[in-house]
Design a protein around this motif. Structure first.
Motif, mmCIF file in Angstrom:
data_model
loop_
_atom_site.group_PDB
_atom_site.id
_atom_site.type_symbol
_atom_site.label_atom_id
_atom_site.label_comp_id
_atom_site.label_asym_id
_atom_site.label_seq_id
_atom_site.Cartn_x
_atom_site.Cartn_y
_atom_site.Cartn_z
ATOM 1 N N VAL A 228 2.357 -7.048 -8.355
ATOM 2 C CA VAL A 228 1.006 -6.580 -8.660
ATOM 3 C C VAL A 228 0.205 -7.773 -9.164
ATOM 4 O O VAL A 228 0.710 -8.569 -9.959
ATOM 5 N N CYS A 229 -1.036 -7.909 -8.701
ATOM 6 C CA CYS A 229 -1.892 -9.018 -9.099
ATOM 7 C C CYS A 229 -2.754 -8.610 -10.288
ATOM 8 O O CYS A 229 -3.533 -7.656 -10.205
ATOM 9 N N TYR A 230 -2.615 -9.327 -11.408
ATOM 10 C CA TYR A 230 -3.412 -9.088 -12.609
ATOM 11 C C TYR A 230 -4.299 -10.301 -12.873
ATOM 12 O O TYR A 230 -3.895 -11.452 -12.638
ATOM 13 N N VAL A 254 -5.855 -6.044 -9.884
ATOM 14 C CA VAL A 254 -6.818 -6.120 -8.789
ATOM 15 C C VAL A 254 -6.456 -5.044 -7.776
ATOM 16 O O VAL A 254 -5.352 -5.048 -7.220
ATOM 17 N N GLU A 255 -7.368 -4.126 -7.559
ATOM 18 C CA GLU A 255 -7.062 -2.935 -6.762
ATOM 19 C C GLU A 255 -6.579 -3.274 -5.362
ATOM 20 O O GLU A 255 -5.686 -2.616 -4.826
ATOM 21 N N LYS A 256 -7.146 -4.302 -4.760
ATOM 22 C CA LYS A 256 -6.770 -4.660 -3.387
ATOM 23 C C LYS A 256 -5.282 -4.999 -3.292
ATOM 24 O O LYS A 256 -4.662 -4.823 -2.244
ATOM 25 N N SER A 261 -1.450 -0.601 -2.310
ATOM 26 C CA SER A 261 -2.008 -1.368 -1.203
ATOM 27 C C SER A 261 -0.904 -1.833 -0.258
ATOM 28 O O SER A 261 0.255 -1.970 -0.640
ATOM 29 N N HIS A 262 -1.264 -2.095 0.995
ATOM 30 C CA HIS A 262 -0.298 -2.601 1.964
ATOM 31 C C HIS A 262 -0.283 -4.126 2.001
ATOM 32 O O HIS A 262 0.444 -4.725 2.804
ATOM 33 N N TRP A 263 -1.074 -4.757 1.105
ATOM 34 C CA TRP A 263 -1.096 -6.216 1.043
ATOM 35 C C TRP A 263 -0.135 -6.712 -0.026
ATOM 36 O O TRP A 263 -0.230 -6.323 -1.187
ATOM 37 N N ALA A 264 0.785 -7.581 0.354
ATOM 38 C CA ALA A 264 1.781 -8.127 -0.569
ATOM 39 C C ALA A 264 1.478 -9.602 -0.821
ATOM 40 O O ALA A 264 1.638 -10.447 0.069
ATOM 41 N N VAL A 265 1.027 -9.918 -2.036
ATOM 42 C CA VAL A 265 0.663 -11.296 -2.387
ATOM 43 C C VAL A 265 1.920 -12.139 -2.575
ATOM 44 O O VAL A 265 2.872 -11.722 -3.231
ATOM 45 N N HIS A 266 1.912 -13.358 -2.007
ATOM 46 C CA HIS A 266 3.062 -14.240 -2.204
ATOM 47 C C HIS A 266 2.680 -15.609 -2.745
ATOM 48 O O HIS A 266 3.545 -16.371 -3.168
ATOM 49 N N GLU A 267 1.385 -15.961 -2.770
ATOM 50 C CA GLU A 267 0.947 -17.215 -3.372
ATOM 51 C C GLU A 267 -0.413 -16.999 -4.032
ATOM 52 O O GLU A 267 -1.217 -16.184 -3.566
ATOM 53 N N VAL A 268 -0.687 -17.752 -5.132
ATOM 54 C CA VAL A 268 -1.950 -17.625 -5.838
ATOM 55 C C VAL A 268 -2.376 -18.994 -6.348
ATOM 56 O O VAL A 268 -1.538 -19.832 -6.694
ATOM 57 N N ASP A 281 0.602 -8.612 5.318
ATOM 58 C CA ASP A 281 0.310 -7.214 5.639
ATOM 59 C C ASP A 281 1.637 -6.504 5.903
ATOM 60 O O ASP A 281 2.308 -6.778 6.897
ATOM 61 N N SER A 282 2.010 -5.638 4.997
ATOM 62 C CA SER A 282 3.299 -4.952 5.117
ATOM 63 C C SER A 282 3.366 -4.040 6.337
ATOM 64 O O SER A 282 4.447 -3.636 6.754
ATOM 65 N N ARG A 283 2.229 -3.716 6.932
ATOM 66 C CA ARG A 283 2.222 -2.856 8.120
ATOM 67 C C ARG A 283 2.658 -3.619 9.362
ATOM 68 O O ARG A 283 3.154 -3.023 10.313
ATOM 69 N N ALA A 284 2.476 -4.972 9.340
ATOM 70 C CA ALA A 284 2.860 -5.784 10.496
ATOM 71 C C ALA A 284 4.320 -6.196 10.334
ATOM 72 O O ALA A 284 4.636 -7.320 9.943
ATOM 73 N N SER A 285 5.222 -5.287 10.642
ATOM 74 C CA SER A 285 6.646 -5.510 10.392
ATOM 75 C C SER A 285 7.289 -6.456 11.395
ATOM 76 O O SER A 285 8.351 -7.026 11.130
ATOM 77 N N ASN A 286 6.656 -6.647 12.542
ATOM 78 C CA ASN A 286 7.281 -7.451 13.592
ATOM 79 C C ASN A 286 6.918 -8.933 13.523
ATOM 80 O O ASN A 286 7.546 -9.754 14.180
ATOM 81 N N THR A 287 5.899 -9.280 12.750
ATOM 82 C CA THR A 287 5.448 -10.673 12.691
ATOM 83 C C THR A 287 5.238 -11.104 11.248
ATOM 84 O O THR A 287 4.938 -10.288 10.379
#
Length: 578
Positions: A228-230, A254-256, A261-268, A281-287
């Motif tokens: 979760v992004c704070y 941050v709500e987004k 949300s389906h967005w998974a943050v990995h760098e900030v 994007d967690s919905r794009a499972s193939n790429t």
């Protein structure tokens, strides 16, 4: 894996850069064998060399004195961080070391700036905030060990081995937002725990001048993909991404990038007043594709949104390919850079994404800030990608990229004080190779004694200095003189070239005849240049010629008037005596 034609045993850990960190005008590099190197501006001791001198290429920070005061054990570093004017290092035993500017206590000690690394002893006296037991268990507490460090403008942060976040320096106060005085930072040389994440794990953190962004596990432990992004701190430009400009004393999600949300943050990363995130994007499972999101101040195009407006909510950067996996992002004061797993690099923001370059001589259509991502080529059209990229890091006005699996470094942007590490002090508008490994290390590989040791022995016992060492010292001095002359000539060339052609001088602008033979037929090259120029360049040349001609005629006229006046003053008066 060694590069083609390079023996595998020659690619040593001592020459492999595993991490870099850029400050306002200095850069740190961490090698695979646990050593720390620094270069750039030395004011306030931010380089940790014991002096305030600038360094034009990487020099190894000597931790020997620190090691002796810490029990004699060799310090092996595992992480580095750079604030505006201070630096941090984390050793493998969990000890934190700091050096540089300390007016706000960002070194974790009392007093002024420090020229050599010092141990942050405050952590030795503190226990983990979650480790206290109730009175029935004798108030036993576990010892605190730091696992990660980070630095912002004038603040420092650390994450301990149990996932708690600590802050010190000029940092956000842990108080109610109802205070009448409004939002302001407080100074503390003692690490302060951020209590809001009790029961959760802080995984990554970044900070700007006055705001902080943390990626925290949704549950008690980090399981991967559940961050979760704070954000909290000053929010006058919307850099918290919360939809308004109200500052926060306490972290808010941050709500987004919330659990729903389906967005998974990995760098900030954080700039002075803007924030950048990389999210999958967690919905794009193939790429494995990622998107760069930005928010905050945008007046120099540092958000990459195709405009100079600021944004109070996260927005995806416009102009980046949708099918790339971005592995690293960083922010300077007013610019942002990203690098993909394939070695593609993009920058945007102030002065064509180069950062704050007040001496840049862009004119005409080449002038202005980059409001959308600009592709940064490694070596021209024939070699656009950076091989085996590792990380990109942005200073106030420069950018450094580690590639070739850590064995090569490139830099570009403002070059004063040697911040680019290429032995020069001039701006580079295209990537230049950092002198890595440093020249002194090359001499070691040749079997020669260390140059620094030779210099220290000079004047003490001249008989101990061998003839080889003398020649080495003379060669190094000659290199410094030649380097200084070259820097002056390159600066003069860049100014002259920029005045004539409206853009800075680059290596590809050197005439072919000069590159191949060393001779230069100026009449022929001038004719070739005119023949190959388009109409816009010819118009620019005509304007430059006219302006120069007008200036010359004006000076000739003024000189002639001065001569006439002097002739009149020197000539005897007519009409005899009065």
């Amino acid at each position: 894996m060694a590069a083609a034609g390079t023996p595998a045993d020659s690619r040593k850990l001592s020459n492999k850069v595993v991490a870099i960190a850029a400050g306002e005008a200095h850069t740190l590099a961490l090698t695979g064998d646990g050593n720390v190197y620094a270069w750039g501006r030395g004011m306030f001791g931010r380089l940790g060399t014991g002096l305030q001198n600038d360094e034009l290429f990487p020099v190894r920070i000597d931790f020997d004195s620190a090691r002796r005061s810490w029990g004699g054990r060799r310090l092996k570093f595992v992480e580095i961080a750079a604030g505006a004017y201070h630096s941090l290092g984390l050793a493998d035993d969990g000890s934190v070391w700091s050096w540089g500017y300390n007016i706000y206590g960002q070194l974790g000690i009392d007093g002024e700036h420090v020229l050599v690394p010092c141990l942050l002893e405050q952590f030795l006296e503190l226990g983990h905030p979650d480790s206290f037991r109730d009175e029935s268990e004798s108030n036993i507490r576990t010892s605190l060990k730091v696992s990660s460090v980070k630095a912002g403008g004038m603040m420092s942060l650390a994450i301990d081995n149990l996932g708690a976040l600590w802050m010190w320096g000029n940092c956000c106060p842990q108080q109610s937002s109802s205070s009448e005085g409004g939002f302001s930072l407080v100074s503390s040389s003692i690490p302060i725990p951020v209590w809001n994440f009790h029961g959760h794990t802080v995984v990554k953190v970044a900070c700007g001048n006055e705001h902080v962004v943390a990626l925290v596990s949704a549950g008690e432990t980090y399981k991967g993909g559940d961050l979760v992004c704070y954000t909290w701190g000053n929010n006058n430009h919307g850099q918290l991404g919360l939809g308004d400009t109200e500052s926060r004393f306490h972290p808010e999600a941050v709500e987004k990038f919330s659990p729903s949300s389906h967005w998974a943050v990995h760098e900030v990363a954080c700039g002075a007043f803007h924030t950048a995130l990389l999210a999958l994007d967690s919905r794009a499972s193939n790429t494995l594709t990622s998107v760069c999101w930005t928010f905050g101040l945008g007046e120099n195009g540092q958000l990459g949104l195709g405009t100079t407006r600021s944004s109070m909510l996260p927005e995806p950067v416009k102009g980046l390919p949708w099918d790339v996996f971005l592995i690293s992002v960083d922010c300077g004061l007013f610019h942002t850079s990203v690098v993909s797993s394939a070695g593609d690099v993009w920058s945007w923001g102030m002065e064509k994404g180069l950062g704050l370059c007040p001496d840049a001589s862009f004119t005409g259509t080449d002038a202005g800030d980059a409001i959308s991502p600009l592709f940064i080529s490694c070596g021209g059209p024939s070699r656009p990608n950076f091989p085996a990229p590792v990380q990109v890091s942005c200073g106030a006005a420069h950018t450094v990229l580690v590639g070739d699996d850590g064995y090569k470094l490139w830099s570009w942007g403002r070059g004063r004080s040697g911040v680019l590490g290429n032995g020069k002090t001039v701006d580079c508008f295209a990537p230049s190779i950092v002198l890595w490994p440093p020249p002194t290390d090359d001499f070691k590989e040749m079997g020669l004694d260390n140059v620094d040791r030779v210099k220290k022995s000079k004047g003490k016992d001249p008989t101990r200095i061998t003839e080889t060492e003398k020649r080495l010292m003379e060669a190094m001095e000659e290199m410094k003189i030649l380097g200084s002359k070259l820097s002056v000539m390159e600066k003069y060339t860049s100014i002259l070239h920029g005045s004539i052609f409206g853009k800075p001088f680059e290596e590809r602008d050197i005439p072919i005849s000069l590159q191949n033979s060393g001779s230069f037929d100026i009449a022929k090259e001038w004719e070739n240049m005119l023949e190959s120029s388009d109409r816009a360049k010819l118009v620019r040349l005509e304007m430059f010629y006219r302006n120069m001609l007008v200036g010359v005629k004006d000076k000739i006229l003024k000189k002639r008037i001065q001569e006439i006046v002097r002739e009149c003053l020197d000539s005897p008066p007519r009409g005899g005596n009065n």
